[in-house]
Design a protein around this motif. Structure first.
Motif, PDB file in Angstrom:
ATOM      1  N   GLU A 145      41.393   6.482   8.216  1.00  0.00           N
ATOM      2  CA  GLU A 145      40.596   5.861   8.916  1.00  0.00           C
ATOM      3  C   GLU A 145      39.511   7.017   9.632  1.00  0.00           C
ATOM      4  O   GLU A 145      38.326   6.801   9.709  1.00  0.00           O
ATOM      5  N   MET A 146      40.116   7.726  10.286  1.00  0.00           N
ATOM      6  CA  MET A 146      39.777   8.932  11.210  1.00  0.00           C
ATOM      7  C   MET A 146      38.842   9.698  10.133  1.00  0.00           C
ATOM      8  O   MET A 146      37.779  10.056  10.569  1.00  0.00           O
ATOM      9  N   ASN A 147      39.376  10.085   9.207  1.00  0.00           N
ATOM     10  CA  ASN A 147      38.734  10.899   8.290  1.00  0.00           C
ATOM     11  C   ASN A 147      37.503  10.120   7.637  1.00  0.00           C
ATOM     12  O   ASN A 147      36.586  10.870   7.372  1.00  0.00           O
ATOM     13  N   GLU A 167      35.704   8.033   9.275  1.00  0.00           N
ATOM     14  CA  GLU A 167      34.822   7.839  10.373  1.00  0.00           C
ATOM     15  C   GLU A 167      34.013   9.214  10.503  1.00  0.00           C
ATOM     16  O   GLU A 167      32.925   9.337  10.499  1.00  0.00           O
ATOM     17  N   TYR A 168      34.866  10.448  10.343  1.00  0.00           N
ATOM     18  CA  TYR A 168      34.074  11.787  10.523  1.00  0.00           C
ATOM     19  C   TYR A 168      33.281  12.365   9.415  1.00  0.00           C
ATOM     20  O   TYR A 168      32.559  12.907   9.390  1.00  0.00           O
ATOM     21  N   ASP A 207      31.579  10.056   7.399  1.00  0.00           N
ATOM     22  CA  ASP A 207      30.152   9.114   7.420  1.00  0.00           C
ATOM     23  C   ASP A 207      29.215   9.490   8.462  1.00  0.00           C
ATOM     24  O   ASP A 207      29.373   9.810   9.726  1.00  0.00           O
ATOM     25  N   SER A 227      26.649   8.322   9.652  1.00  0.00           N
ATOM     26  CA  SER A 227      26.312   7.312  10.692  1.00  0.00           C
ATOM     27  C   SER A 227      27.496   7.026  12.047  1.00  0.00           C
ATOM     28  O   SER A 227      27.234   6.478  12.872  1.00  0.00           O
ATOM     29  N   THR A 228      28.797   7.493  11.721  1.00  0.00           N
ATOM     30  CA  THR A 228      29.830   7.538  12.743  1.00  0.00           C
ATOM     31  C   THR A 228      30.187   8.696  13.142  1.00  0.00           C
ATOM     32  O   THR A 228      31.134   8.852  14.218  1.00  0.00           O
ATOM     33  N   SER A 229      30.051   9.816  12.617  1.00  0.00           N
ATOM     34  CA  SER A 229      30.626  11.060  12.847  1.00  0.00           C
ATOM     35  C   SER A 229      30.335  11.779  14.024  1.00  0.00           C
ATOM     36  O   SER A 229      29.101  11.773  13.833  1.00  0.00           O
ATOM     37  N   ARG A 260      29.900  18.798   8.887  1.00  0.00           N
ATOM     38  CA  ARG A 260      30.311  17.297   8.226  1.00  0.00           C
ATOM     39  C   ARG A 260      29.885  17.525   6.704  1.00  0.00           C
ATOM     40  O   ARG A 260      30.547  17.052   5.756  1.00  0.00           O
ATOM     41  N   TYR A 282      35.192  13.610  21.484  1.00  0.00           N
ATOM     42  CA  TYR A 282      34.050  13.997  20.590  1.00  0.00           C
ATOM     43  C   TYR A 282      33.479  15.495  21.118  1.00  0.00           C
ATOM     44  O   TYR A 282      32.994  15.903  20.360  1.00  0.00           O
TER      45      TYR A 282
END
Length: 200
Positions: free
Chosen positions: A33-35, A37-38, A40, A42-44, A51, A169
């Motif tokens: 889930e963390m990977n 998010e990072y 994407d 839009s969420t990273s 990225r 972050y």
């Protein structure tokens, strides 16, 4: 003939895209889930240059000894205070309670915090913030400490999974404003679990 050629090219393109799409990495569901998010945009929190070739955060191997059951002593009369951040912004927090637990034969305690703004959000009204620093900071983990997300339990115990400890972050991008871990939340031990420091 043109239609056939178009369909052929479309099929080749789709096959190429399917081959390029990499599976989300991670030893546990939380790591995946963390990977995701990072990865994407839009969420990273990652900068674009980091990225673009991102595959996975660097995690410690999952270790069940870092999953502990803590006793929660609620502190309902604590006053709200301004928690300092890495910028001029201040976060209004209060100590929700004190968590006491055993880790590898030693006793520890940490303050767990509740944010005033998040209490107004239906999705986060039961959210608790557990920031901590330990002896790995500046070595294998981020120098400013790490965070764990918790939810208010019904009873007086709560599970702390240090395998879900993550970096602020601002460890990835200085434009973020991150709460500074209060000194009283120092653990005099090595928490070799969760996310390691970021190598950009």
């Amino acid at each position: 003939m043109k239609t056939y050629f178009f369909l052929f090219c479309f099929a080749i393109t789709m096959l190429s895209c399917a081959q390029d799409k990499q599976p989300i990495l991670g030893e546990t569901e939380w790591q995946k889930e963390m990977n995701a998010e990072y990865k994407d945009a839009s969420t990273s929190p990652l900068k674009e240059k980091d990225r673009s070739d991102f595959k996975s955060l660097d995690f410690f191997k999952f270790d069940s000894t870092y999953v502990v059951t803590a006793t929660l002593k609620r502190t309902p009369n604590t006053e709200w205070f301004k928690m300092k951040t890495t910028t001029s912004r201040e976060s209004e927090e209060r100590i929700f309670g004190i968590l006491t637990f055993q880790l590898k034969g030693k006793s520890f305690s940490l303050n767990v915090y509740q944010g005033k703004e998040l209490m107004k959000d239906e999705d986060y009204k039961d959210y608790l913030f557990l920031p901590f620093i330990d002896n790995t900071n500046g070595d294998t983990t981020y120098g400013g400490g790490r965070y764990i997300d918790l939810r208010i339990p019904e009873g007086d115990t709560i599970e702390i999974d240090f395998n879900k400890a993550y970096n602020p972050y601002c460890a990835y991008n200085e434009r973020y404003s991150c709460p500074i871990v209060p000194r009283e939340n120092y653990l005099d031990t090595n928490i070799e679990a969760g996310v390691k420091k970021f190598h950009d």
